[in-house]
Design an enzyme around this catalytic site. Structure first.
Site, PDB file in Angstrom:
ATOM      1  N   ARG A   1      35.712  48.495  40.161  1.00 40.85           N
ATOM      2  CA  ARG A   1      36.077  49.885  39.870  1.00 40.85           C
ATOM      3  C   ARG A   1      35.845  50.124  38.380  1.00 40.85           C
ATOM      4  NH1 ARG A   1      41.906  50.211  39.032  1.00 40.85           N
ATOM      5  NH2 ARG A   1      41.300  50.663  36.894  1.00 40.85           N
TER       6      ARG A   1
ATOM      7  N   TYR B   1      45.084  47.855  30.008  1.00 34.50           N
ATOM      8  CA  TYR B   1      45.283  46.576  30.699  1.00 34.50           C
ATOM      9  C   TYR B   1      44.004  45.785  30.985  1.00 34.50           C
ATOM     10  CZ  TYR B   1      44.318  49.591  34.781  1.00 34.50           C
ATOM     11  OH  TYR B   1      43.750  50.483  35.652  1.00 34.50           O
TER      12      TYR B   1
ATOM     13  N   HIS C   1      41.799  54.019  37.673  1.00 34.10           N
ATOM     14  CA  HIS C   1      42.306  54.019  39.058  1.00 34.10           C
ATOM     15  C   HIS C   1      42.331  55.445  39.603  1.00 34.10           C
ATOM     16  CE1 HIS C   1      44.750  53.438  42.569  1.00 34.10           C
ATOM     17  NE2 HIS C   1      45.620  54.306  42.092  1.00 34.10           N
TER      18      HIS C   1
HETATM   19  C1  LIG Z   1      52.626  52.201  50.444  1.00 37.41           C
HETATM   20  C2  LIG Z   1      52.190  52.541  49.048  1.00 37.41           C
HETATM   21  N1  LIG Z   1      52.688  51.820  48.012  1.00 37.41           N
HETATM   22  C3  LIG Z   1      52.296  52.116  46.746  1.00 37.41           C
HETATM   23  C4  LIG Z   1      51.431  53.143  46.507  1.00 37.41           C
HETATM   24  C5  LIG Z   1      50.971  53.463  45.087  1.00 37.41           C
HETATM   25  N2  LIG Z   1      49.584  53.042  44.917  1.00 37.41           N
HETATM   26  C6  LIG Z   1      48.584  53.931  44.970  1.00 37.41           C
HETATM   27  S1  LIG Z   1      47.083  53.217  44.806  1.00 37.41           S
HETATM   28  C7  LIG Z   1      47.755  51.673  44.640  1.00 37.41           C
HETATM   29  C8  LIG Z   1      46.872  50.477  44.410  1.00 37.41           C
HETATM   30  C9  LIG Z   1      45.914  50.224  45.512  1.00 37.41           C
HETATM   31  O1  LIG Z   1      44.963  49.277  45.134  1.00 37.41           O
HETATM   32  P1  LIG Z   1      43.804  48.812  46.090  1.00 37.41           P
HETATM   33  O2  LIG Z   1      44.338  48.635  47.472  1.00 37.41           O
HETATM   34  O3  LIG Z   1      43.139  47.668  45.472  1.00 37.41           O
HETATM   35  O4  LIG Z   1      42.815  50.086  46.153  1.00 37.41           O
HETATM   36  P2  LIG Z   1      41.969  50.759  44.975  1.00 37.41           P
HETATM   37  O5  LIG Z   1      42.835  51.877  44.438  1.00 37.41           O
HETATM   38  O6  LIG Z   1      41.683  49.727  43.959  1.00 37.41           O
HETATM   39  O7  LIG Z   1      40.753  51.301  45.623  1.00 37.41           O
HETATM   40  C10 LIG Z   1      49.146  51.750  44.703  1.00 37.41           C
HETATM   41  C11 LIG Z   1      50.054  50.596  44.572  1.00 37.41           C
HETATM   42  C12 LIG Z   1      50.947  53.889  47.618  1.00 37.41           C
HETATM   43  N3  LIG Z   1      50.080  54.884  47.484  1.00 37.41           N
HETATM   44  N4  LIG Z   1      51.343  53.552  48.875  1.00 37.41           N
END
Ligand SMILES: Cc1ncc(C[n+]2csc(CCOP(=O)(O)OP(=O)(O)O)c2C)c(N)n1
Ligand SMILES: [Mg+2]
Length: 362
Positions: free
Chosen positions: A260, A273, A264
């Site tokens: 990525r 970070y 985010h």
């Molecule tokens: C159940 C839940 N817990 C926490 C969040 C907050 N949150 C949003 S994105 C994220 C990280 C996700 O990372 P990843 O699965 O690696 O996907 P990426 O964003 O890197 O594509 C978090 C913890 C959420 N949306 N849903």
């Protein structure tokens, strides 16, 4: 030593696939040898996805769309995988799959309307087997397994693909979905975009597992790693998994190794970070640049075609923005509607309070 009963012997392996390396050299034996038209379409959609992404980010910075999750650097993972689906297969995205939506015929105007805060933007066109954006991490994995299981029970030759990140593999929902898929041999392709970060949590702190792909082995099905910045390898791995699902041979987990490159979401500042050098090292593996070298070597692409594509996409995006901004998106009452058939008193009170406040602000 007393030998183990045969059914308890484990000999799992994860294979890794790459077809185009970072300099555009190709593994001839693995090249899926797609038609010129298909290859061009894939490249065009990768380019359009990047342009849409860039514009959406700028619109957010101008206060014209709300929070936006960029997909810069993940175009091959998205287009390579979605291109391997048949029309009737189901797509279950997370929130970052703008390329997949574009490939599956979503209109930019509605994608932007969603980002501008209108639920209208999430209306899936009739007859398109695309699911809605899933913000709660990993919940869509269960939906995808459910849809695939339903297709299997009905005897339909339909598979589902579900997109999720590296962080999502730490969620209970993911493991429940994997377990269910393995036990019931559902026609599901679990497509993991391992972009190395879950907001500020690096992949190493996410799981002690050496790879994400190997998690499939524990659930009794195949896990594959693929170079996620190599559109042909992604296509090939996904096509194999979809074909397998259509033949009734069960699920597959694909770990697309990518990065990525942007933040985010627009609510995040990655400079807090992670190292700039790390980001730079992934720029060199850019999926669009690599694919362009491949196309040029085969005589399938030219500067003229590139220029035409950019011009066409620019005006398409501008038109979509105009149309999305012209829509009447402001129905704040919608925040409170559609959950209960009869709105409970505390919600009525909150809605009235908000409407009063907005009236005063005008
Ligand atoms: C159940 C839940 N817990 C926490 C969040 C907050 N949150 C949003 S994105 C994220 C990280 C996700 O990372 P990843 O699965 O690696 O996907 P990426 O964003 O890197 O594509 C978090 C913890 C959420 N949306 N849903
Ligand atoms: Mg991630």
């Amino acid at each position: 030593m007393i030998p183990l009963p045969v059914e308890t012997v484990f000999e799992g392996k994860v294979r890794y696939m790459q077809i185009i390396d970072k300099d555009g050299n190709t593994d001839e034996n693995l090249d899926p040898k797609l038609s010129k038209e298909m290859l061009r379409r894939m490249y065009i959609m990768m380019l359009v996805t990047r342009m849409f992404d860039d514009k959406a980010l700028k619109l957010q910075r101008q206060g014209r769309v709300y929070t936006y999750p960029p997909c810069l650097g993940q175009e091959a993972a998205q287009i390579g995988s979605i291109a391997a689906l048949e029309e009737a297969d189901w797509m279950f995205p997370s929130y970052r799959e703008h390329g997949c939506y574009l490939w599956r015929g979503a209109e930019m105007k509605w994608m932007l309307a969603y980002l501008m805060g209108s639920e209208l933007g999430m209306k899936i066109p009739e007859g398109k087997n695309n699911f809605l954006v899933a913000i709660p991490i990993a919940t869509q994995t269960l939906h995808a397994v459910g849809a695939a299981w339903a297709a299997k029970i009905l005897g339909h030759k339909v598979a589902s693909i579900v997109y999720f990140g590296d962080g999502a593999t730490s969620e209970g929902d993911f493991h429940e979905a994997m377990n269910f898929a393995g036990v019931f041999k559902t026609p599901t392709v679990f497509f993991n975009q391992n972009n190395q970060w879950a907001i500020s949590v690096p992949r190493k702190k996410q799981t002690a597992s050496q790879t994400i792909a190997q998690k499939a082995l524990a659930y009794g099905f195949e896990g594959v790693q693929v170079d996620g910045n190599d559109v042909l390898a992604v296509y090939r791995a996904t096509k194999e998994a979809i074909d397998k699902a259509h033949r009734g041979e069960g699920p597959t987990l694909i770990e697309a190794i990518t990065y990525r490159r942007s933040m985010h979401t627009t609510a995040d500042d990655p400079t807090k970070y992670r190292d700039a050098a790390e980001v730079k090292s992934w720029e060199e593996k850019d999926p669009i640049k690599r694919f362009k070298i491949y196309l040029e070597r085969n005589g399938y692409w030219s500067d003229e075609l590139e220029q035409k594509t950019v011009e066409r996409a620019t005006s398409e995006i501008e038109k979509a923005i105009e149309e999305a901004e012209a829509l009447k998106l402001d129905n704040p009452e919608d925040l409170f509607m559609y959950t209960y058939s009869k709105m409970p008193p505390h919600l009525v009170e909150q809605m009235n309070e908000l409407m009063e406040y907005l009236k005063e602000k005008q």
